[in-house]
Design a protein around this motif. Sequence first.
Motif, short mmCIF file in Angstrom:
data_model
loop_
_atom_site.label_atom_id
_atom_site.label_comp_id
_atom_site.label_asym_id
_atom_site.label_seq_id
_atom_site.Cartn_x
_atom_site.Cartn_y
_atom_site.Cartn_z
N ALA A 189 0.83 -1.21 0.00
CA ALA A 189 0.00 0.00 0.00
C ALA A 189 0.86 1.26 0.00
N ALA A 190 2.06 1.15 0.57
CA ALA A 190 2.98 2.29 0.61
C ALA A 190 3.70 2.49 -0.71
N GLY A 191 3.61 1.48 -1.61
CA GLY A 191 4.21 1.64 -2.92
C GLY A 191 5.32 0.67 -3.25
N PHE A 192 5.58 -0.30 -2.36
CA PHE A 192 6.65 -1.27 -2.61
C PHE A 192 6.08 -2.52 -3.27
N SER A 193 6.77 -3.03 -4.26
CA SER A 193 6.36 -4.30 -4.85
C SER A 193 6.67 -5.44 -3.89
N GLN A 194 7.73 -5.27 -3.10
CA GLN A 194 8.09 -6.25 -2.08
C GLN A 194 9.08 -5.63 -1.10
N VAL A 195 8.94 -6.00 0.17
CA VAL A 195 9.99 -5.74 1.16
C VAL A 195 10.43 -7.11 1.65
N GLU A 196 11.60 -7.52 1.23
CA GLU A 196 12.11 -8.85 1.58
C GLU A 196 12.78 -8.78 2.95
N LEU A 197 12.36 -9.66 3.84
CA LEU A 197 12.91 -9.69 5.20
C LEU A 197 14.05 -10.69 5.26
N LEU A 198 15.26 -10.20 5.49
CA LEU A 198 16.44 -11.06 5.55
C LEU A 198 16.76 -11.39 7.00
N SER A 199 16.95 -12.67 7.29
CA SER A 199 17.32 -13.07 8.65
C SER A 199 18.70 -12.55 8.99
N GLY A 200 18.89 -12.19 10.24
CA GLY A 200 20.20 -11.78 10.72
C GLY A 200 20.73 -12.82 11.70
N GLY A 201 21.79 -12.45 12.40
CA GLY A 201 22.31 -13.32 13.44
C GLY A 201 23.49 -14.16 13.04
N GLY A 202 23.72 -14.34 11.76
CA GLY A 202 24.85 -15.14 11.32
C GLY A 202 26.14 -14.33 11.30
N SER A 203 27.26 -15.01 11.27
CA SER A 203 28.54 -14.32 11.23
C SER A 203 28.70 -13.59 9.90
N GLY A 204 29.22 -12.37 9.99
CA GLY A 204 29.48 -11.60 8.77
C GLY A 204 28.25 -11.02 8.12
N THR A 205 27.12 -11.03 8.84
CA THR A 205 25.89 -10.52 8.23
C THR A 205 25.32 -9.35 9.04
N SER A 206 26.17 -8.52 9.58
CA SER A 206 25.66 -7.37 10.32
C SER A 206 24.92 -6.43 9.36
N VAL A 207 23.97 -5.72 9.92
CA VAL A 207 23.24 -4.72 9.13
C VAL A 207 24.19 -3.71 8.52
N GLU A 208 25.16 -3.29 9.31
CA GLU A 208 26.09 -2.27 8.86
C GLU A 208 26.91 -2.73 7.65
N SER A 209 27.36 -3.99 7.67
CA SER A 209 28.10 -4.51 6.51
C SER A 209 27.15 -4.71 5.34
N GLY A 210 25.91 -5.09 5.63
CA GLY A 210 24.92 -5.26 4.58
C GLY A 210 24.60 -3.97 3.85
N LEU A 211 24.53 -2.89 4.62
CA LEU A 211 24.29 -1.57 4.01
C LEU A 211 25.50 -1.14 3.18
N ALA A 212 26.68 -1.46 3.68
CA ALA A 212 27.90 -1.06 2.97
C ALA A 212 28.06 -1.78 1.64
N THR A 213 27.61 -3.04 1.59
CA THR A 213 27.79 -3.84 0.38
C THR A 213 26.56 -3.81 -0.54
N GLY A 214 25.48 -3.20 -0.06
CA GLY A 214 24.26 -3.17 -0.84
C GLY A 214 23.41 -4.42 -0.69
N ARG A 215 23.77 -5.27 0.26
CA ARG A 215 22.97 -6.48 0.50
C ARG A 215 21.57 -6.13 0.99
N CYS A 216 21.46 -5.01 1.71
CA CYS A 216 20.15 -4.58 2.19
C CYS A 216 20.01 -3.07 1.98
N TRP A 217 18.77 -2.61 1.96
CA TRP A 217 18.47 -1.18 1.79
C TRP A 217 18.29 -0.50 3.15
N ALA A 218 17.81 -1.26 4.11
CA ALA A 218 17.63 -0.78 5.49
C ALA A 218 17.84 -1.96 6.41
#
Length: 327
Positions: free
Chosen positions: A47-76
Motif C-alpha cells: 500500500a505504501a508503494g513497494f512491490s516487495q519488502v524482503e525480510l532477511l534473517s540476521g544473526g549469522g557471522s558476517g551478516t551485520s546490518v552495517e556490513s549489509g548496508l555497505a555492500t548493498g545487501r540490504c536497503w535498510a
Amino acid sequence: MKRSRNGSAAGSSSGGGLGSVKLQLSWKKNVEFAGEYFADSKGYYKAAGFSQVELLSGGGSGTSVESGLATGRCWAGLSAPTITAPAVLQGAPLKIVGATFQKNPFAIISLSKNPIESAEDLAGKKIGVQDSNELVWNALLKANGIDEGSVTRVPFQSDPPMLTSGQLDGYVGFVTSGPVRLRMEGHDATHLLLADAGLPLVAETFTVTQETIDNERDKLKAFLTAEIKGWKDAVADPARSAELAATVYGKDQNLDVKEQTEEAKMQNELVVTPDVKANGLFTMTPELIEQNIASLAKAGLTIKAEQLFDLTVLDEVYKADPSLKLS
C-alpha cells in the motif's frame, strides 16, 4: 509515480512504483519482528508503494546490518546503537532514523529466590556473559562504578540451566526471552533491565545510509509509514504476532506459539512508553537521544548525536499523518 500533497509516496495508487527493497533483521525470524510480519502480511508495504519488502534473517557471522548496508545487501536494517556507532566512527555514512525498542532488552536475568534487583547486587555474584555482550557488560559496570574484580564473570553460551543449577547467580540476556523460558520451565525468574540500571539504550533501530536519507527521502517515509502500521497491529495483538512468527515467517525455527505470545507481551513494554504514546512509535525524545549518547560514551564510544541519529524523517511522517500515532 503519483505523489501525495506532502510529497510522500501516495498509498496503493503507486502500484509498486517504489520497487523491491531488502530489510535485514537483527536476528533470526522470531516474534521480535512482529511488526514487520504484519506490515508484509496485511499489505502495508504494498500500500505504501513497494512491490516487495524482503525480510532477511540476521544473526549469522558476517551478516551485520552495517556490513549489509555497505555492500548493498540490504536497503535498510534493524540494529542497535552499540553496533552502528562503531561503524560510523570508522567512517560508515549511516544514520539511525527510528527505534522500535525504546529500551534495550538486555537484562540481568536471575531467580527470585536469589534476585539481582539493582546494580549494587552484582557484587560477589557469578554472572554469565557471552563474548558478544562484553561491550554492554563493561559499560554497565562503568555506569555504576562497579569494580570488575568484585564480580565473577563466567563464560556463557545462552545456557539457562547454568542459572537453575546454581552455577550462576545471573546472566546477561534478553528480557523478552530469558525470564519467559524460565517461567515456562517452572522457575520463578526476575530481571534487571540494563536500561533501568544506568545504561539507557534503544534497540531494533532502523538504520539506513545517509544517501537514502538525502536521495530517497519519500521512499524512506513510505517505508516507515508501513512499519508504523505494522507495529500498531503487533502491539495490539500479541497472540497473532506469535502465530505469524511461529507458523509463517519463522516456521523453520521450531518456535512455540505460547512462548512467543508471552515474549510479545514482554516486548510491548519495551516498545510502548509514555513518550511513544505521546509522540508515536519509533520516535526518540531529545532526552532519550542524549541518554543513549552518554551510555555509548560509557562503552568507550564517543560520538555526537547528530553523527548517529536523524529523527527528522520520522517527524515528517507524523506531521503529515498524525493518525499514525497510537490511539
